[in-house]
Design an enzyme around this catalytic site. Sequence first.
Site, short mmCIF file in Angstrom:
data_model
loop_
_atom_site.label_atom_id
_atom_site.label_comp_id
_atom_site.label_asym_id
_atom_site.label_seq_id
_atom_site.Cartn_x
_atom_site.Cartn_y
_atom_site.Cartn_z
N HIS A 107 0.82 -1.22 0.00
CA HIS A 107 0.00 0.00 0.00
C HIS A 107 0.85 1.27 0.00
O HIS A 107 0.38 2.34 0.36
CB HIS A 107 -0.96 -0.01 1.20
N LEU A 201 -4.98 -9.82 17.93
CA LEU A 201 -5.67 -9.72 19.22
C LEU A 201 -7.03 -10.40 19.15
O LEU A 201 -7.51 -10.98 20.13
CB LEU A 201 -5.88 -8.24 19.59
N ASP A 202 -7.67 -10.30 17.98
CA ASP A 202 -9.05 -10.80 17.81
C ASP A 202 -9.17 -11.71 16.60
O ASP A 202 -8.29 -11.70 15.73
CB ASP A 202 -10.01 -9.61 17.59
#
Length: 240
Positions: A107, A201-202
Site C-alpha cells: 500500500h 488480538l481478535d
Amino acid sequence: MKVVVLTGAGISAESGIPTFRSADGLWEGHRLEDVATPIAFQQNPELVHQFYNARRRHLLQAHILPNAAHIALADYEATHDDDFLLITQNVDNLHFVAGSQNILPMHGQLMEARCTETNKVIPWCEDLTPHTPDPETPSRRGRLRPNVVWFGETPYGMEEIQRAAQNADLFLAVGTSAVVYPAAGIVEQTPSYCRRVEINLDATPQSKVFTETIRGPASIEVPEFLQRLQTEENKQTRSD
Ligand code: BJW
C-alpha cells in the site's frame, strides 16, 4: 522453507501508531473511506494532505520505533533471507527501520511522494500541499501526492505477491483485520500444504482459513512464534 509474512496496522500499534479500524474508526470525524480515495483527493486535496501530513509528522517523532515484533521478523529473515518475503500493508517505515530487507509495501510508503504526472516516486518527509510541485520536473503540471494506495487503486507488487503466496510453505499474517482486499485474500492463494498462521488480538473474517490462530499482542506473540519455529527448524536439521 519458503516463508511469506503479511503485516497490517496491528503490528505497529504497540509502537504508538493507531490502527485504522479501532473504536470509532474515525479520523477527526472523517471515515477512512472519505480520505483514502482518489475522489476525496480530487474533491478536497487540502483535507487529504492534512490527513497524511499529520500521520507523517507523527511517524517522524523520535519515540515512534520498531517494537519486538518488527525486530523479531528482521532477525528471522537475517538467517532465512533467500526464501523470505515480508508483505506489509503498512505505510509506516518501521519494518525498514528494524532492518528487514525483502519488504514489499503493497500500500505504498508515507515517507515517499509520487508525481501526479510522471508517477515517479521520490523519498519525501515534508508536509505536502495541493501546490507542491514535483522538484524533478518543476516546469510541468505535476504535483506531488503521498505514495500510498487508496481504495480503487491497484496495490504494488501484485504479481510478486501472487507468485510468493502460491509457493509458500509458511504464511504468517500479523495484525491485520482482513477486511481490505486484495491483501485479505492472499492467504487463500497459498497451497493446501502451506502452514497458515494468524497472529491477532481478535478473530478476523479470514481466521477460519488459517491452520493456526494465535490470539495476543504482536510484540509478544511474534517473537515467541518465530522462536518456536527456529527450534523446530533446528531439530529438523539435526535429524536430517
Ligand atoms: C493487533 C494489535 C496488536 C491491533 N497485536 N494485533 C467489495 C468487496 C470486496 C472488495 C471490495 C469491495 N469494494 C471495494 C473493494 C476493494 C477495496 C476493498 O477491499 N474494500 C473493502 C474495505 C470493502 N480494495 C481496494 O480498493 C484495493 N484495490 C483494489 O482492489 O484494486 C483492484 C485490484 C485487485 C487485485 C489486483 C489488482 C487490482 C486498494 C486497497 C487500498 C487500501 N488502502 C489503505 C490506506 C493506505 C494508505 C493509508 O495508510 O492511509 O490501506 S485502507 C487501510 O486498510 C490501509 C491498510 O493497509 C488497510 C488494512 O488495514 P489493516 O492493516 O488490516 O488495519 P486495521 O486497523 O483494519 O486492523 C488492525 C488489526 O490489528 C485488527 O484486526 C486488530 O485486532 C489487530 N491488532 N493491535 C496484534 N498489538
